[in-house]
Motif scaffolding. Structure first.
Motif, PDB file in Angstrom:
ATOM      1  N   SER A 136      35.835  27.915  35.087  1.00  0.00           N
ATOM      2  CA  SER A 136      35.588  29.297  35.495  1.00  0.00           C
ATOM      3  C   SER A 136      34.485  29.403  36.545  1.00  0.00           C
ATOM      4  N   GLN A 137      33.577  28.431  36.605  1.00  0.00           N
ATOM      5  CA  GLN A 137      32.503  28.493  37.595  1.00  0.00           C
ATOM      6  C   GLN A 137      33.002  28.255  39.007  1.00  0.00           C
ATOM      7  N   TYR A 138      34.243  27.785  39.164  1.00  0.00           N
ATOM      8  CA  TYR A 138      34.817  27.541  40.483  1.00  0.00           C
ATOM      9  C   TYR A 138      35.790  28.639  40.903  1.00  0.00           C
ATOM     10  N   ARG A 139      35.841  29.728  40.165  1.00  0.00           N
ATOM     11  CA  ARG A 139      36.801  30.783  40.495  1.00  0.00           C
ATOM     12  C   ARG A 139      36.411  31.494  41.796  1.00  0.00           C
ATOM     13  N   SER A 140      37.415  32.094  42.420  1.00  0.00           N
ATOM     14  CA  SER A 140      37.209  32.867  43.635  1.00  0.00           C
ATOM     15  C   SER A 140      36.650  34.235  43.259  1.00  0.00           C
ATOM     16  N   ILE A 141      35.519  34.617  43.892  1.00  0.00           N
ATOM     17  CA  ILE A 141      34.866  35.862  43.507  1.00  0.00           C
ATOM     18  C   ILE A 141      34.104  36.447  44.696  1.00  0.00           C
ATOM     19  N   LEU A 142      34.207  37.772  44.852  1.00  0.00           N
ATOM     20  CA  LEU A 142      33.434  38.525  45.837  1.00  0.00           C
ATOM     21  C   LEU A 142      32.594  39.538  45.072  1.00  0.00           C
ATOM     22  N   LEU A 143      31.281  39.407  45.168  1.00  0.00           N
ATOM     23  CA  LEU A 143      30.369  40.323  44.482  1.00  0.00           C
ATOM     24  C   LEU A 143      29.666  41.159  45.547  1.00  0.00           C
ATOM     25  N   THR A 144      29.955  42.441  45.563  1.00  0.00           N
ATOM     26  CA  THR A 144      29.529  43.301  46.661  1.00  0.00           C
ATOM     27  C   THR A 144      28.190  43.960  46.365  1.00  0.00           C
ATOM     28  N   THR A 145      27.472  44.329  47.436  1.00  0.00           N
ATOM     29  CA  THR A 145      26.137  44.905  47.289  1.00  0.00           C
ATOM     30  C   THR A 145      26.039  46.329  47.827  1.00  0.00           C
ATOM     31  N   SER A 146      27.154  46.948  48.159  1.00  0.00           N
ATOM     32  CA  SER A 146      27.177  48.343  48.598  1.00  0.00           C
ATOM     33  C   SER A 146      28.588  48.888  48.439  1.00  0.00           C
ATOM     34  N   ASP A 147      28.694  50.216  48.455  1.00  0.00           N
ATOM     35  CA  ASP A 147      30.024  50.833  48.378  1.00  0.00           C
ATOM     36  C   ASP A 147      30.875  50.430  49.580  1.00  0.00           C
ATOM     37  N   GLY A 148      30.247  50.339  50.748  1.00  0.00           N
ATOM     38  CA  GLY A 148      30.986  49.934  51.936  1.00  0.00           C
ATOM     39  C   GLY A 148      31.535  48.536  51.827  1.00  0.00           C
ATOM     40  N   GLN A 149      30.726  47.609  51.283  1.00  0.00           N
ATOM     41  CA  GLN A 149      31.228  46.250  51.073  1.00  0.00           C
ATOM     42  C   GLN A 149      32.375  46.229  50.082  1.00  0.00           C
ATOM     43  N   GLN A 150      32.276  47.013  49.022  1.00  0.00           N
ATOM     44  CA  GLN A 150      33.326  47.031  48.014  1.00  0.00           C
ATOM     45  C   GLN A 150      34.657  47.491  48.623  1.00  0.00           C
ATOM     46  N   ALA A 151      34.612  48.563  49.390  1.00  0.00           N
ATOM     47  CA  ALA A 151      35.835  49.080  50.017  1.00  0.00           C
ATOM     48  C   ALA A 151      36.397  48.061  51.009  1.00  0.00           C
ATOM     49  N   ALA A 152      35.525  47.453  51.795  1.00  0.00           N
ATOM     50  CA  ALA A 152      35.970  46.469  52.781  1.00  0.00           C
ATOM     51  C   ALA A 152      36.558  45.235  52.105  1.00  0.00           C
ATOM     52  N   ALA A 153      35.952  44.795  50.996  1.00  0.00           N
ATOM     53  CA  ALA A 153      36.451  43.618  50.290  1.00  0.00           C
ATOM     54  C   ALA A 153      37.842  43.861  49.717  1.00  0.00           C
ATOM     55  N   LEU A 154      38.042  45.016  49.115  1.00  0.00           N
ATOM     56  CA  LEU A 154      39.353  45.338  48.551  1.00  0.00           C
ATOM     57  C   LEU A 154      40.414  45.425  49.650  1.00  0.00           C
ATOM     58  N   ALA A 155      40.062  46.063  50.761  1.00  0.00           N
ATOM     59  CA  ALA A 155      41.012  46.169  51.869  1.00  0.00           C
ATOM     60  C   ALA A 155      41.336  44.799  52.445  1.00  0.00           C
ATOM     61  N   SER A 156      40.327  43.925  52.517  1.00  0.00           N
ATOM     62  CA  SER A 156      40.561  42.591  53.070  1.00  0.00           C
ATOM     63  C   SER A 156      41.462  41.772  52.164  1.00  0.00           C
ATOM     64  N   ARG A 157      41.322  41.958  50.854  1.00  0.00           N
ATOM     65  CA  ARG A 157      42.208  41.245  49.925  1.00  0.00           C
ATOM     66  C   ARG A 157      43.664  41.638  50.164  1.00  0.00           C
ATOM     67  N   ASP A 158      43.916  42.935  50.305  1.00  0.00           N
ATOM     68  CA  ASP A 158      45.291  43.393  50.532  1.00  0.00           C
ATOM     69  C   ASP A 158      45.833  42.845  51.849  1.00  0.00           C
ATOM     70  N   ARG A 159      44.985  42.839  52.862  1.00  0.00           N
ATOM     71  CA  ARG A 159      45.400  42.303  54.155  1.00  0.00           C
ATOM     72  C   ARG A 159      45.722  40.821  54.050  1.00  0.00           C
ATOM     73  N   TYR A 160      44.850  40.073  53.376  1.00  0.00           N
ATOM     74  CA  TYR A 160      45.064  38.628  53.286  1.00  0.00           C
ATOM     75  C   TYR A 160      46.217  38.287  52.350  1.00  0.00           C
ATOM     76  N   GLN A 161      46.450  39.118  51.346  1.00  0.00           N
ATOM     77  CA  GLN A 161      47.594  38.878  50.465  1.00  0.00           C
ATOM     78  C   GLN A 161      48.894  38.880  51.257  1.00  0.00           C
ATOM     79  N   ALA A 162      49.009  39.808  52.191  1.00  0.00           N
ATOM     80  CA  ALA A 162      50.220  39.863  53.019  1.00  0.00           C
ATOM     81  C   ALA A 162      50.382  38.578  53.819  1.00  0.00           C
TER      82      ALA A 162
END
Length: 210
Positions: A136-162
């Motif tokens: 579990s210590q090697y899992r992929s994880i994005l820990l955000t430090t602002s609301d803007g980072q959180q929104a950008a991280a989620l959007a980037s995941r959807d983009r990269y999933q495609a």
């Protein structure tokens, strides 16, 4: 850093190690590459990003090479055990992932470039591992430090999933959520590949562009 006994799942409350009230180890004073403090928030206007994409030795090097980075460090985050040691994280019973903390100037290095570097330098579909590094210590994880980072991280995941789907990969398993607490790893882990240029820590990039 391959240990077959490591837990493939996050521990429940009854199995989580208790940790301690204060840090049990020292952390280096100055970054070996940038010369800035390892423990730092950076100058006014700078931001902090926390990412986990496998073994943190090589990944710290990946990020300290980016223009606009003030300092980097490696540590533990995403779990429940307070002030863990590396040996405790290796048991899989802290819930923490190995992560890199990046202090950067967003006027030079936009957060989207942090995200591009994150996605392109590991396989985010592997769950609780990266290559032969399992746990579990090697899992992929994005820990955000602002609301803007959180929104950008989620959007980037959807983009990269495609992009990943088009390339024949499965579902992205990356955990994305606000940072709770970051714990600095031991001094000997900081800038490990600057201290040990031949150290083992392979990247597991898929070759899929962000």
């Amino acid at each position: 850093m391959t240990f077959d006994h490591r837990s493939p799942q996050l521990p429940g409350p009854r199995r989580t190690l208790p940790g301690r009230a204060t840090r049990p180890h020292a952390v280096g004073g100055r970054h070996l590459i940038t010369g800035h403090p390892v423990e730092t928030e950076g100058p006014d206007g700078f931001e902090v990003a926390v990412v986990g994409l496998g073994c943190f030795w090589g990944e710290e090097q990946t990020f300290w090479r980016l223009p606009g980075v003030w300092s980097t460090s490696v540590g533990y985050a995403g779990g429940s055990t307070p002030h863990p040691t590396y040996e405790e994280v290796c048991t899989g019973l802290t819930g923490h992932a190995e992560v890199v903390r990046v202090v950067f100037d967003p006027s030079v290095l936009p957060y989207d470039e942090i995200l591009r570097t994150f996605w392109e330098n590991h396989d985010p579909t592997q769950g609780m591992r990266q290559g032969n590094d399992r746990g579990s210590q090697y899992r992929s994880i994005l820990l955000t430090t602002s609301d803007g980072q959180q929104a950008a991280a989620l959007a980037s995941r959807d983009r990269y999933q495609a992009k990943m789907t088009a390339a024949g990969y499965g579902e992205i398993t990356t955990e994305i959520r606000p940072l709770d607490v970051y714990y600095y790893a031991e001094d000997y882990h900081q800038q490990y590949l600057a201290r040990n240029p031949n150290g083992y820590c392979p990247l597991h990039a898929t070759g899929v562009a962000y």
